[in-house]
Design an enzyme around this catalytic site. Structure first.
Site, short mmCIF file in Angstrom:
data_model
loop_
_atom_site.label_atom_id
_atom_site.label_comp_id
_atom_site.label_asym_id
_atom_site.label_seq_id
_atom_site.Cartn_x
_atom_site.Cartn_y
_atom_site.Cartn_z
N HIS A 226 0.80 -1.23 0.00
CA HIS A 226 0.00 0.00 0.00
C HIS A 226 0.84 1.28 0.00
CE1 HIS A 226 -3.71 2.01 -0.39
NE2 HIS A 226 -3.30 2.89 0.48
N TYR A 230 1.39 4.97 -2.56
CA TYR A 230 1.62 6.37 -2.16
C TYR A 230 2.98 6.86 -2.63
CZ TYR A 230 -2.77 6.81 0.07
OH TYR A 230 -4.12 6.91 0.26
N HIS A 377 -9.82 0.53 -10.88
CA HIS A 377 -9.46 1.52 -9.85
C HIS A 377 -8.01 1.98 -10.00
CE1 HIS A 377 -8.76 3.42 -6.02
NE2 HIS A 377 -7.82 2.52 -5.74
N PHE A 378 -7.06 1.01 -10.09
CA PHE A 378 -5.68 1.51 -10.11
C PHE A 378 -5.24 1.96 -11.49
CE2 PHE A 378 -4.87 -3.18 -10.13
CZ PHE A 378 -4.18 -3.28 -11.33
N HIS A 379 -6.11 1.74 -12.50
CA HIS A 379 -5.81 2.40 -13.77
C HIS A 379 -6.29 3.85 -13.75
CE1 HIS A 379 -4.51 -1.48 -15.27
NE2 HIS A 379 -3.93 -0.83 -16.24
N ARG A 442 -10.45 -10.16 -12.04
CA ARG A 442 -9.28 -9.51 -12.60
C ARG A 442 -8.25 -10.57 -12.98
NH1 ARG A 442 -5.91 -7.15 -7.39
NH2 ARG A 442 -4.48 -6.42 -8.98
N ARG A 443 -7.19 -10.18 -13.65
CA ARG A 443 -6.05 -11.03 -13.95
C ARG A 443 -6.45 -12.35 -14.57
NH1 ARG A 443 -2.31 -10.64 -8.55
NH2 ARG A 443 -1.14 -8.85 -9.27
#
Lengths: 552, 158, 49
Positions: A226, A230, A377-379, A442-443
């Protein structure tokens, strides 16, 4: 007068060379990883198959490693190295030598890991969850990347320390301060991944030990996983806080609040790894919830950031005579790629952040966990907010470092690139979010799951992802054209390294912000508090260990 | 260090929202019993087939427990056992699952049953199957070359 | 402190806050967006078994 002199400060050519070395690796990773991303979306649409027996999960591993680990780490180290040189003064020879050693260590590690992935000895994705067992050279390569980044980061810390010594009692330059916070955050965070790789995975893959404790390894990974995001995000925040105000001709809303938000990130972005493990067995639900609460704390500095940025924009707009509630929005310099491209990134952080709060909401994670919503989300966070800001930084930093100019044509191409990215991501990430809410995993390669009705409903979304992926690949081609132009072909000249000034320069930041003993002490205390008891529980109640598997 | 009045208003509102979210999920988890799957039971991953209840995968009626049925799954690359099961509508079911090899996912698409299966650990989730229909179980954690072929089916029937 | 001075200072403070009303509106729109998305997914959680 002082100000105009300051704005002309150039990064020393010797420092520029090291930064550029980082950027070459970063943009090669972007090209490779981008191509893999395109192929993945095409495969998953069900309309295309990979040639020559190449596995979907092999290219997925390349995409994740290149984009998530190589592009980000190299770009960030190159950018922060230049930012410290620009604001705290040219690096000493010793610091520069340290930087080069770090750079080559990271590059050697990357080459080792990449070779094993290409030989299909390490199709374990960038999260390399045990007991999937990759070749030991893959783990050794990752170790070198991490250790190299520590050495690389030490160069920034050395120059920051020198500045502090030469300017006793004064708050350090904001950009250097932020760079050092991020480097320290990275060092503390990578201790976790270093521990699992060095003490668990490397001996296990070498055959020195037979089994591995899976949950310990995963917990150490997510202790790192995590704050990793950041570590990606904070350089984008550096640009938004300190560089964007200068580009638009405004001021930094508040120097002190910017520092405060970075310190909050250092404190609260690490003891929160359990929110990636919410649906896992073996972890007490009370400790999960405790880390969920800490995760919500890390939202606060982002709320502060949102206010500061809007305030900077509104103050600037009103100084240009804008009226009405939102009149200031129109007068922003939309024709400047250095502003517009990162701005699209900032705007994307609104849905990205909203999604993040949902993911971290304890049992609500069951709705989205490991569905393609997470990929969507993380894209938005990494692959739009962060990466578009990195592109926006490149558009002035590359020519600054190479002694060239961002031409009008390239500026225009940069703006087009930003909007192409935005459109591609609306399709791809949007479709991923909705498919994820319907349960699409996913994946995963294309699958009809034996003709299941639910799986059939996912396919239209996967076609939309392929459309988005293709548009995004076009965006990557544009970035590469601009990068090559700015690095090698743009006309010679001087491009500014913009660094903003605070609105109230007389209100200097409290010195307590530079008290590293205090902040590192609180960071360590929070980590120990959040992890000690559950970690002892995990070790004491451990099941028999797992031997390695190669299932790809 | 001073903070603008509007920023204070914004932060109070923002933090208030966060507290509201946390309270909602916290009460739901610890008072109403909707905790995320966090079973603490362990099992020897190499002796799963010999260990109760995994020696008999499938749906079993149980008596004297808080739930009516136990639905037992054993996962391994790249399948679930059982591959298909029928559950009566409205049954309160404890889903119990584990893996014999690598980490797998266990997601009943379109429901809240979504948990990680890790070697050595038992994963459990209890819920009432109150909507009829066909539900696909997919592996949602990468487990190898056949990851996308790993699935099972639950039919909730009247 | 002279009275006149006090008055002008007061005035600038009012301007100070009124000039950020667009910011306040923007962050609140952002806040409502977060609430709406969160509540939507929470509804999905409650609705599903």
């Amino acid at each position: 007068m002082v100000n105009s002199a300051v704005s002309k400060i150039k990064v020393d050519p010797r420092d520029a060379k090291l930064s550029m070395a980082h950027f070459y690796v970063a943009f090669i990773a972007l090209a490779l990883g981008g191509l893999m991303g395109l192929l993945q979306t095409l495969v998953r649409s069900g309309k295309y198959e990979l040639p020559g027996g190449i596995g979907y999960y092999q290219i997925l591993t390349v995409h994740g490693v290149m984009m998530g680990l190589v592009l980000t780490t190299f770009f960030i180290m190159g950018f922060q190295y230049a930012a410290v040189s620009r604001t705290a003064g040219t690096h000493s020879n010793a610091a520069r030598r340290t930087g080069w050693i770090g750079f080559w260590t990271m590059t050697a590690g990357t080459a080792m890991a990449a070779t094993m992935v290409l030989l299909n000895k390490a199709s374990v994705l960038y999260t390399f969850y045990a007991p999937l067992q990759a070749h030991w050279i893959f783990y050794l390569g990752l170790t070198l990347v991490v250790v190299g980044s520590w050495i690389d980061g030490a160069a920034q810390i050395m120059t920051y320390a020198k500045w502090r010594k030469n300017n006793p009692g004064k708050p350090s330059p904001l950009l250097s301060f932020m760079a050092v916070i991020n480097t320290v955050l990275w060092i503390v965070a990578t201790l976790g991944v270093a521990a699992t790789v060095l003490f668990q995975l490397l001996p296990w893959s070498l055959g020195l030990v037979d089994t591995v404790d899976v949950l310990v390894s995963r917990t150490l990974f997510w202790y790192f996983g995590h704050p990793l995001v950041y570590f990606w995000l904070l350089p984008a925040y550096m640009c938004w806080y300190t560089i964007i105000p200068k580009i638009i001709g405004g001021k930094i809303f508040s120097d002190s609040l910017a520092r405060l938000s970075f310190i909050l990130f250092l404190l609260f972005s690490i003891p929160v790894g359990f929110h990636h493990q919410l649906t896992e067995p073996g972890i007490d639900p009370a400790w999960k919830f405790f880390q969920v609460v800490l995760t919500f704390m890390v939202v606060i500095p982002s709320l502060m950031t949102a206010f500061s940025l809007f305030a900077t924009f509104e103050r600037y707009g009103r100084s240009k005579g804008a009226t009405g509630l939102f009149g200031w929005f129109k007068v922003l310099p939309w024709g400047d790629a250095r502003f517009t491209v990162p701005f699209i990134g900032m705007a994307s952080f609104i849905p990205a952040g909203a999604g993040g709060i949902i993911n971290a909401s304890n049992q609500m994670d069951q709705v989205v966990h490991n569905t393609i919503w997470i990929t969507g989300h993380f894209h938005l966070t990494a692959a739009t907010s962060v990466v578009l800001t990195f592109f926006g930084i490149s558009y002035w930093l590359i020519p600054h470092l190479t002694g060239r100019k961002l031409t009008k044509a390239m500026n225009k191409l940069g703006i087009i690139q930003g909007w192409v990215w935005f459109i591609g991501m609306v399709f791809m990430s949007g479709a991923m979010h909705f498919e994820g809410l319907l349960g699409g995993p996913r994946r995963s390669a294309f699958s009809t799951y034996g003709g299941a009705k639910q799986a059939a409903e996912w396919i239209p979304y996967q076609i939309a992802q392929a459309v988005g992926g293709s548009i995004l690949f076009l965006g990557i081609i544009l970035v590469l054209i601009i990068f090559i132009n700015l690095a090698f072909f743009a006309p010679k000249g001087e491009e500014e390294f913009p660094v903003g000034e605070a609105e109230n320069p007389q209100e200097s930041a409290p010195m307590v912000f530079e008290n590293w003993k205090l902040w590192l002490g609180i960071t360590a205390a929070l980590i120990l508090f959040a992890y000690t008891i559950p970690f002892i529980d995990i070790i004491q109640n451990a099941p028999p260990g797992s031997k390695g598997f190669k299932t790809w | 260090m001073h903070m603008h009045k509007f920023e204070k208003i914004w932060l109070i509102f923002g933090v208030g929202c966060l507290i509201f979210f946390l309270t909602t999920v916290g009460v739901s988890a610890f008072y109403l019993g909707n905790k995320p799957p966090s079973c603490l039971t362990t099992v020897n991953p190499e002796k799963v087939d010999q260990t109760k209840p995994f020696d008999k995968p499938g749906l079993h009626k149980v008596e004297g427990k808080d739930w009516d049925y136990e639905l037992v799954y054993v996962a391994q690359a790249f399948s679930y056992n059982p591959a298909q099961v029928k559950v009566p509508l409205g049954a309160k079911v404890r889903v119990i699952a584990t893996t014999k090899d690598v980490v797998h996912g266990f997601e009943v698409a379109g429901t809240n049953i979504n948990m990680m299966l890790e070697p050595g650990y038992v994963s459990e989730y209890t819920t009432t199957f109150d909507k009829a229909g066909e539900y696909l179980i997919v592996c949602n954690e990468y487990c190898g070359a056949g990851h996308h072929l790993m699935s099972s089916k639950i039919e909730v029937v009247e | 402190m002279a009275k006149a001075e006090l008055k002008t200072k007061h005035k600038t403070e009012i301007e100070d806050s009124s000039s950020l009303k667009g910011t306040l509106a923007s962050v609140f729109l952002l806040g409502f967006f977060i609430i709406i998305t969160w509540v939507s997914v929470y509804y999905l959680f409650v609705e599903r078994f």
